[in-house]
Structure formats: structure tokens, C-alpha cells
Scaffold this motif. Structure first.
Motif, PDB file in Angstrom:
ATOM      1  N   GLU A 181       0.728  -1.202  -0.083  1.00 26.49           N
ATOM      2  CA  GLU A 181       0.078   0.155   0.133  1.00 26.49           C
ATOM      3  C   GLU A 181       0.993   1.128   0.044  1.00 26.49           C
ATOM      4  O   GLU A 181       0.673   1.966  -0.817  1.00 26.49           O
ATOM      5  N   VAL A 182       1.915   1.316   0.916  1.00 25.33           N
ATOM      6  CA  VAL A 182       2.566   2.575   0.780  1.00 25.33           C
ATOM      7  C   VAL A 182       3.472   2.913  -0.364  1.00 25.33           C
ATOM      8  O   VAL A 182       3.543   3.842  -0.689  1.00 25.33           O
ATOM      9  N   MET A 183       3.974   1.608  -0.953  1.00 22.37           N
ATOM     10  CA  MET A 183       4.604   1.755  -2.337  1.00 22.37           C
ATOM     11  C   MET A 183       3.895   1.952  -3.259  1.00 22.37           C
ATOM     12  O   MET A 183       4.382   2.201  -4.620  1.00 22.37           O
ATOM     13  N   GLY A 184       2.546   1.715  -3.245  1.00 22.81           N
ATOM     14  CA  GLY A 184       1.608   2.079  -4.557  1.00 22.81           C
ATOM     15  C   GLY A 184       1.417   1.117  -5.335  1.00 22.81           C
ATOM     16  O   GLY A 184       1.017   1.415  -6.628  1.00 22.81           O
ATOM     17  N   PHE A 185       1.857  -0.255  -5.026  1.00 25.85           N
ATOM     18  CA  PHE A 185       1.850  -1.375  -5.870  1.00 25.85           C
ATOM     19  C   PHE A 185       0.403  -1.974  -6.066  1.00 25.85           C
ATOM     20  O   PHE A 185      -0.436  -1.546  -5.086  1.00 25.85           O
ATOM     21  N   LYS A 186      -0.003  -2.572  -6.924  1.00 30.99           N
ATOM     22  CA  LYS A 186      -1.388  -3.260  -6.997  1.00 30.99           C
ATOM     23  C   LYS A 186      -1.016  -4.582  -6.785  1.00 30.99           C
ATOM     24  O   LYS A 186       0.119  -5.413  -7.287  1.00 30.99           O
ATOM     25  N   GLU A 187      -1.874  -5.463  -6.005  1.00 27.16           N
ATOM     26  CA  GLU A 187      -1.742  -6.866  -5.770  1.00 27.16           C
ATOM     27  C   GLU A 187      -1.663  -7.697  -7.066  1.00 27.16           C
ATOM     28  O   GLU A 187      -0.989  -8.533  -7.189  1.00 27.16           O
ATOM     29  N   GLU A 188      -2.138  -7.275  -8.222  1.00 24.16           N
ATOM     30  CA  GLU A 188      -2.403  -8.009  -9.575  1.00 24.16           C
ATOM     31  C   GLU A 188      -0.969  -7.885 -10.223  1.00 24.16           C
ATOM     32  O   GLU A 188      -0.715  -8.295 -11.310  1.00 24.16           O
ATOM     33  N   GLU A 189       0.166  -6.845  -9.668  1.00 21.44           N
ATOM     34  CA  GLU A 189       1.297  -6.401 -10.171  1.00 21.44           C
ATOM     35  C   GLU A 189       2.382  -7.667 -10.027  1.00 21.44           C
ATOM     36  O   GLU A 189       3.551  -7.658 -10.326  1.00 21.44           O
ATOM     37  N   PHE A 190       2.066  -8.772  -9.055  1.00 19.88           N
ATOM     38  CA  PHE A 190       2.752  -9.445  -8.712  1.00 19.88           C
ATOM     39  C   PHE A 190       2.682 -10.957  -9.306  1.00 19.88           C
ATOM     40  O   PHE A 190       1.902 -11.018  -9.887  1.00 19.88           O
ATOM     41  N   ILE A 191       3.904 -11.801  -8.912  1.00 25.75           N
ATOM     42  CA  ILE A 191       4.005 -12.939  -9.699  1.00 25.75           C
ATOM     43  C   ILE A 191       2.494 -14.185  -9.241  1.00 25.75           C
ATOM     44  O   ILE A 191       1.896 -13.739  -8.055  1.00 25.75           O
ATOM     45  N   GLU A 192       2.337 -14.960 -10.027  1.00 25.55           N
ATOM     46  CA  GLU A 192       1.262 -15.999  -9.617  1.00 25.55           C
ATOM     47  C   GLU A 192       1.565 -16.495  -8.429  1.00 25.55           C
ATOM     48  O   GLU A 192       2.529 -17.128  -8.111  1.00 25.55           O
ATOM     49  N   GLY A 193       0.341 -16.841  -7.658  1.00 24.19           N
ATOM     50  CA  GLY A 193       0.506 -17.659  -6.367  1.00 24.19           C
ATOM     51  C   GLY A 193       0.999 -16.654  -5.184  1.00 24.19           C
ATOM     52  O   GLY A 193       0.816 -17.244  -3.925  1.00 24.19           O
ATOM     53  N   PHE A 194       1.321 -15.452  -5.466  1.00 18.46           N
ATOM     54  CA  PHE A 194       1.596 -14.329  -4.374  1.00 18.46           C
ATOM     55  C   PHE A 194       0.385 -14.208  -3.574  1.00 18.46           C
ATOM     56  O   PHE A 194      -0.597 -14.126  -4.216  1.00 18.46           O
ATOM     57  N   GLU A 195       0.590 -14.182  -2.157  1.00 15.33           N
ATOM     58  CA  GLU A 195      -0.612 -13.711  -1.274  1.00 15.33           C
ATOM     59  C   GLU A 195      -0.131 -12.465  -0.563  1.00 15.33           C
ATOM     60  O   GLU A 195       0.923 -12.400   0.089  1.00 15.33           O
ATOM     61  N   LEU A 196      -1.072 -11.642  -0.350  1.00 17.09           N
ATOM     62  CA  LEU A 196      -0.889 -10.467   0.252  1.00 17.09           C
ATOM     63  C   LEU A 196      -1.306 -10.691   1.882  1.00 17.09           C
ATOM     64  O   LEU A 196      -2.656 -11.061   1.998  1.00 17.09           O
ATOM     65  N   ILE A 197      -0.472 -10.455   2.956  1.00 21.40           N
ATOM     66  CA  ILE A 197      -0.853 -10.596   4.239  1.00 21.40           C
ATOM     67  C   ILE A 197      -0.237  -9.479   5.173  1.00 21.40           C
ATOM     68  O   ILE A 197       0.459  -8.778   4.669  1.00 21.40           O
ATOM     69  N   THR A 198      -0.878  -9.468   6.307  1.00 21.62           N
ATOM     70  CA  THR A 198      -0.526  -8.262   7.296  1.00 21.62           C
ATOM     71  C   THR A 198       0.824  -8.914   8.180  1.00 21.62           C
ATOM     72  O   THR A 198       1.247 -10.162   8.063  1.00 21.62           O
ATOM     73  N   ALA A 199       1.443  -8.060   8.902  1.00 22.40           N
ATOM     74  CA  ALA A 199       2.545  -8.259   9.534  1.00 22.40           C
ATOM     75  C   ALA A 199       2.005  -9.239  10.849  1.00 22.40           C
ATOM     76  O   ALA A 199       2.686 -10.150  10.855  1.00 22.40           O
ATOM     77  N   GLN A 200       0.986  -9.118  11.152  1.00 26.63           N
ATOM     78  CA  GLN A 200       0.275 -10.269  12.194  1.00 26.63           C
ATOM     79  C   GLN A 200       0.190 -11.705  11.432  1.00 26.63           C
ATOM     80  O   GLN A 200       0.547 -12.670  12.191  1.00 26.63           O
ATOM     81  N   ASP A 201      -0.150 -11.679  10.332  1.00 29.48           N
ATOM     82  CA  ASP A 201      -0.274 -12.874   9.525  1.00 29.48           C
ATOM     83  C   ASP A 201       1.143 -13.382   9.444  1.00 29.48           C
ATOM     84  O   ASP A 201       1.462 -14.855   9.705  1.00 29.48           O
ATOM     85  N   TYR A 202       1.948 -12.753   9.164  1.00 32.68           N
ATOM     86  CA  TYR A 202       3.358 -13.181   8.981  1.00 32.68           C
ATOM     87  C   TYR A 202       3.952 -13.646  10.266  1.00 32.68           C
ATOM     88  O   TYR A 202       4.447 -14.767  10.400  1.00 32.68           O
ATOM     89  N   LEU A 203       3.613 -12.825  11.463  1.00 29.63           N
ATOM     90  CA  LEU A 203       4.222 -13.290  12.638  1.00 29.63           C
ATOM     91  C   LEU A 203       3.381 -14.691  13.083  1.00 29.63           C
ATOM     92  O   LEU A 203       4.419 -15.526  13.830  1.00 29.63           O
ATOM     93  N   LYS A 204       2.195 -15.042  12.835  1.00 27.08           N
ATOM     94  CA  LYS A 204       1.773 -16.221  13.029  1.00 27.08           C
ATOM     95  C   LYS A 204       2.505 -17.002  12.474  1.00 27.08           C
ATOM     96  O   LYS A 204       2.664 -18.238  12.967  1.00 27.08           O
ATOM     97  N   ASP A 205       2.783 -17.070  11.143  1.00 28.44           N
ATOM     98  CA  ASP A 205       3.257 -18.055  10.298  1.00 28.44           C
ATOM     99  C   ASP A 205       5.030 -18.245  10.873  1.00 28.44           C
ATOM    100  O   ASP A 205       5.104 -19.557  11.083  1.00 28.44           O
TER     101      ASP A 205
END
Length: 163
Positions: free
Chosen positions: A129-153
Motif C-alpha cells: 500500500e505504501v509503495m503504491g503497488f497493486k496486488e495484480e502486479e505480482f507473480i502468480e501464487g503471491f498472497e498479500l498478508i499483514t505483519a500479524q499474519d506473517y508473525l503467526k506463520d
């Protein structure tokens, strides 16, 4: 030494947008998958440059700042600079030639190998969001998650690495 890697998990944070550091992260990720370890890579800020798909870039619905940022940042793995001795791209070209001479795969091949092997690629929602990217601009299979989701992982991983 216990060689049992069954049900082991590796969680990597890729914060760097440097070619050599991304290469290190993908080397470790591929090696871990080769021995049966589950791997996730959480890409934040500059680490997102590794997983931007050059063929999916768009300027649609972006602010002037976001458009300017897009025009000066790397798009895709092969545009990443070296962390040290880049020398306006000469150092990177030398490294790539040395990799070619030793039959070492390119960064793109390491990335494609990791994708095929089932490495999970996550992007930091706030960074995107801060860098102004769009979710669809990334490789296939990429998933957008929050820092909290990362920490759980990461907290459920056997090893965490920050690159």
C-alpha cells in the motif's frame, strides 16, 4: 546430528531488494524445499521488487508519486542491483557472467524453481500500500498478508531468517 526434517518449516523475511541477497534467500529456500522443509518468504518493502511481474505492471489508478516511484524502481528479479560493488551495473554484469561460467542458474531461474517447488510467497500488505503497488502486479501464487499474519506463520516455524 538429527537429520529428520519431516514437518519442519522455514520462514524467511526478504526486506532487501538487492540481487545477491535475493539470490541468497532463494538458494536457501530451494535447498530447504529439496530436503522436504516447508518454506514461506514474506517480502516487505524493497523485497517486493523480487516478486513484481514485469508483464503485469500498470500505472492505472496510481497517484503521481506512485507513478514516479514505479519509473525509478526495479521491475522483476533481473533488474535488481547488487548490494555492494554494483558500479552502475558493471559489477552485476560481472557476477552474472561468473554465474554463467560456473553454470549457476540466474535469479529468475531460482525464483521459478522456488515457485515450482511450492515455496509460498507473501507480500506485506502495508508495504504494498505504501509503495503504491497493486496486488495484480505480482507473480502468480503471491498472497498479500499483514505483519500479524506473517508473525503467526513465523512463530509456527522451526527457523526464521531475515535477509
Amino acid at each position: 546430528m538429527n537429520n529428520n526434517v519431516e514437518n519442519k518449516k522455514l520462514s524467511l523475511v526478504l526486506f532487501s531488494g538487492d540481487y545477491d541477497k535475493a539470490l541468497a534467500a532463494l538458494t536457501i529456500a530451494n535447498a530447504a524445499r529439496d530436503i522436504g522443509v516447508d518454506v514461506s518468504i514474506f517480502c516487505a518493502f524493497w523485497g517486493l521488487f523480487l516478486i513484481r511481474d514485469p508483464e503485469k505492471m500498470t500505472l492505472e489508478d496510481k497517484t503521481a508519486y506512485e507513478k514516479m516511484f514505479d519509473s525509478v524502481t526495479p521491475v522483476g528479479p533481473e533488474e535488481l542491483p547488487l548490494s555492494k560493488m554494483n558500479m552502475a551495473g558493471i559489477g552485476k554484469a560481472m557476477l552474472q557472467k561468473m554465474m554463467e561460467d560456473t553454470e549457476t542458474p540466474s535469479l529468475t531461474r531460482f525464483l521459478n524453481g522456488a515457485i515450482k517447488k511450492g515455496v509460498k510467497f507473501y507480500g506485506c500488505k502495508m508495504s504494498v500500500e505504501v509503495m503504491g503497488f497493486k496486488e495484480e502486479e505480482f507473480i502468480e501464487g503471491f498472497e498479500l498478508i499483514t505483519a500479524q499474519d506473517y508473525l503467526k506463520d513465523a512463530l509456527n516455524s522451526d527457523m526464521q531468517l531475515f535477509i
